[in-house]
Design a protein around this motif. Sequence first.
Motif, PDB file in Angstrom:
ATOM      1  N   UNK A 165       0.845  -1.192   0.000  1.00  0.00           N
ATOM      2  CA  UNK A 165       0.000   0.000   0.000  1.00  0.00           C
ATOM      3  C   UNK A 165       0.881   1.243   0.000  1.00  0.00           C
ATOM      4  N   UNK A 166       0.279   2.359  -0.338  1.00  0.00           N
ATOM      5  CA  UNK A 166       0.909   3.664  -0.155  1.00  0.00           C
ATOM      6  C   UNK A 166      -0.046   4.535   0.641  1.00  0.00           C
ATOM      7  N   UNK A 167       0.507   5.548   1.298  1.00  0.00           N
ATOM      8  CA  UNK A 167      -0.304   6.453   2.111  1.00  0.00           C
ATOM      9  C   UNK A 167      -0.058   7.881   1.670  1.00  0.00           C
ATOM     10  N   UNK A 168      -1.130   8.668   1.656  1.00  0.00           N
ATOM     11  CA  UNK A 168      -0.951  10.076   1.324  1.00  0.00           C
ATOM     12  C   UNK A 168      -1.898  10.924   2.150  1.00  0.00           C
ATOM     13  N   UNK A 169      -1.481  12.150   2.384  1.00  0.00           N
ATOM     14  CA  UNK A 169      -2.353  13.110   3.046  1.00  0.00           C
ATOM     15  C   UNK A 169      -3.222  13.784   1.994  1.00  0.00           C
ATOM     16  N   UNK A 170      -4.494  13.927   2.288  1.00  0.00           N
ATOM     17  CA  UNK A 170      -5.438  14.491   1.338  1.00  0.00           C
ATOM     18  C   UNK A 170      -5.340  16.009   1.378  1.00  0.00           C
ATOM     19  N   UNK A 171      -5.271  16.622   0.216  1.00  0.00           N
ATOM     20  CA  UNK A 171      -5.105  18.071   0.131  1.00  0.00           C
ATOM     21  C   UNK A 171      -6.318  18.797   0.703  1.00  0.00           C
ATOM     22  N   UNK A 172      -6.063  19.977   1.249  1.00  0.00           N
ATOM     23  CA  UNK A 172      -7.115  20.745   1.907  1.00  0.00           C
ATOM     24  C   UNK A 172      -8.209  21.200   0.955  1.00  0.00           C
ATOM     25  N   UNK A 173      -7.929  21.177  -0.345  1.00  0.00           N
ATOM     26  CA  UNK A 173      -8.914  21.611  -1.344  1.00  0.00           C
ATOM     27  C   UNK A 173      -9.782  20.462  -1.845  1.00  0.00           C
ATOM     28  N   UNK A 174      -9.502  19.241  -1.401  1.00  0.00           N
ATOM     29  CA  UNK A 174     -10.271  18.098  -1.889  1.00  0.00           C
ATOM     30  C   UNK A 174     -11.710  18.182  -1.393  1.00  0.00           C
ATOM     31  N   UNK A 175     -12.635  17.698  -2.220  1.00  0.00           N
ATOM     32  CA  UNK A 175     -14.062  17.810  -1.869  1.00  0.00           C
ATOM     33  C   UNK A 175     -14.829  16.632  -2.429  1.00  0.00           C
ATOM     34  N   UNK A 176     -14.346  15.410  -2.167  1.00  0.00           N
ATOM     35  CA  UNK A 176     -14.972  14.228  -2.759  1.00  0.00           C
ATOM     36  C   UNK A 176     -16.274  13.851  -2.067  1.00  0.00           C
ATOM     37  N   UNK A 177     -16.339  14.046  -0.757  1.00  0.00           N
ATOM     38  CA  UNK A 177     -17.538  13.677  -0.014  1.00  0.00           C
ATOM     39  C   UNK A 177     -17.911  14.821   0.922  1.00  0.00           C
ATOM     40  N   UNK A 178     -19.156  14.776   1.427  1.00  0.00           N
ATOM     41  CA  UNK A 178     -19.577  15.796   2.381  1.00  0.00           C
ATOM     42  C   UNK A 178     -18.763  15.698   3.671  1.00  0.00           C
ATOM     43  N   UNK A 179     -18.430  14.488   4.097  1.00  0.00           N
ATOM     44  CA  UNK A 179     -17.590  14.325   5.279  1.00  0.00           C
ATOM     45  C   UNK A 179     -16.207  14.926   5.050  1.00  0.00           C
ATOM     46  N   UNK A 185     -12.471  21.424   6.369  1.00  0.00           N
ATOM     47  CA  UNK A 185     -12.819  22.785   6.780  1.00  0.00           C
ATOM     48  C   UNK A 185     -12.503  23.022   8.250  1.00  0.00           C
ATOM     49  N   UNK A 186     -12.567  21.961   9.064  1.00  0.00           N
ATOM     50  CA  UNK A 186     -12.242  22.070  10.484  1.00  0.00           C
ATOM     51  C   UNK A 186     -10.738  21.972  10.741  1.00  0.00           C
ATOM     52  N   UNK A 187      -9.979  21.800   9.678  1.00  0.00           N
ATOM     53  CA  UNK A 187      -8.533  21.709   9.822  1.00  0.00           C
ATOM     54  C   UNK A 187      -8.033  20.352  10.223  1.00  0.00           C
ATOM     55  N   UNK A 188      -8.879  19.330  10.100  1.00  0.00           N
ATOM     56  CA  UNK A 188      -8.460  17.983  10.464  1.00  0.00           C
ATOM     57  C   UNK A 188      -7.574  17.371   9.383  1.00  0.00           C
ATOM     58  N   UNK A 189      -6.712  16.487   9.816  1.00  0.00           N
ATOM     59  CA  UNK A 189      -5.824  15.796   8.881  1.00  0.00           C
ATOM     60  C   UNK A 189      -6.536  14.581   8.309  1.00  0.00           C
ATOM     61  N   UNK A 190      -6.755  14.579   7.012  1.00  0.00           N
ATOM     62  CA  UNK A 190      -7.394  13.453   6.334  1.00  0.00           C
ATOM     63  C   UNK A 190      -6.332  12.697   5.540  1.00  0.00           C
ATOM     64  N   UNK A 191      -6.356  11.378   5.644  1.00  0.00           N
ATOM     65  CA  UNK A 191      -5.377  10.533   4.966  1.00  0.00           C
ATOM     66  C   UNK A 191      -6.084   9.410   4.229  1.00  0.00           C
ATOM     67  N   UNK A 192      -5.380   8.847   3.259  1.00  0.00           N
ATOM     68  CA  UNK A 192      -5.924   7.677   2.594  1.00  0.00           C
ATOM     69  C   UNK A 192      -4.828   6.672   2.320  1.00  0.00           C
ATOM     70  N   UNK A 193      -5.232   5.416   2.351  1.00  0.00           N
ATOM     71  CA  UNK A 193      -4.363   4.309   1.983  1.00  0.00           C
ATOM     72  C   UNK A 193      -4.801   3.790   0.623  1.00  0.00           C
ATOM     73  N   UNK A 194      -3.839   3.593  -0.253  1.00  0.00           N
ATOM     74  CA  UNK A 194      -4.094   3.036  -1.581  1.00  0.00           C
ATOM     75  C   UNK A 194      -3.523   1.620  -1.565  1.00  0.00           C
TER      76      UNK A 194
END
Length: 221
Positions: A165-179, A185-194
């Motif tokens: 797998x690889x891991x990346x931090x999701x950019x602050x401009x991403x808007x794939x889902x309402x969550x 927007x709250x400044x939380x760190x969002x990550x994803x595993x591929x």
Amino acid sequence: MPSNPLSHHFPRIFHLASLHPPRDFYPIADTPICLEIGAGKGKHALLFASQNPDKHLYAIERTAIKFEAFDKQAGMANPPNLTAIHADAIAWTAFAVYPKQIQTCFILYPNPEPKNKNQRFLNMPFFELLLSKMADGGQIILASNIGDYIDEAERLLTEMWQLPYSKRQIESTSARTHFEIKYLARGERCQELIITKPGGYRTRFDETLPLHLSRSSSDEA
């Protein structure tokens, strides 16, 4: 990497016999598909369908209120390569999907199940069945705003599932889902595993046909 990357060490087994077909279930063709588990109101599903006209996405949402909103939006946009499914994703996958059929599977911001970690996707026996439905080289995209969830998933991928797998931090401009919009927007760190399924990776369900076929055969016997 583990010494044997072509199998897993997950001890529990997924029991297909306990499953019932989803309401209003209908079979799908044995052609390559993409899958989204927990599509919510369908923001990512509609975006993906518009950006990938050559791929067919089956997007599943179990919650009635969210699915109604999703179905309404999908009906207005009417993309030919998107099918909205109101069902439990586990049962639908077992009944509908053929071995090695899924090219990409999206699991975006699933319930972190803080009171029952055994219900997290990589800690569920169902994950083995899902892997059997992934094409060689297929990818599972798992996103979360909870660091502990991602950390646990990484450990399970290495120690139990033996998957690259690889891991990346999701950019602050991403808007794939309402969550995703809300968390960023709250400044939380969002990550994803591929997560990638290597060619030759083995599961105990590699020859398991969709349940609608296997049970039909049993009924006719």
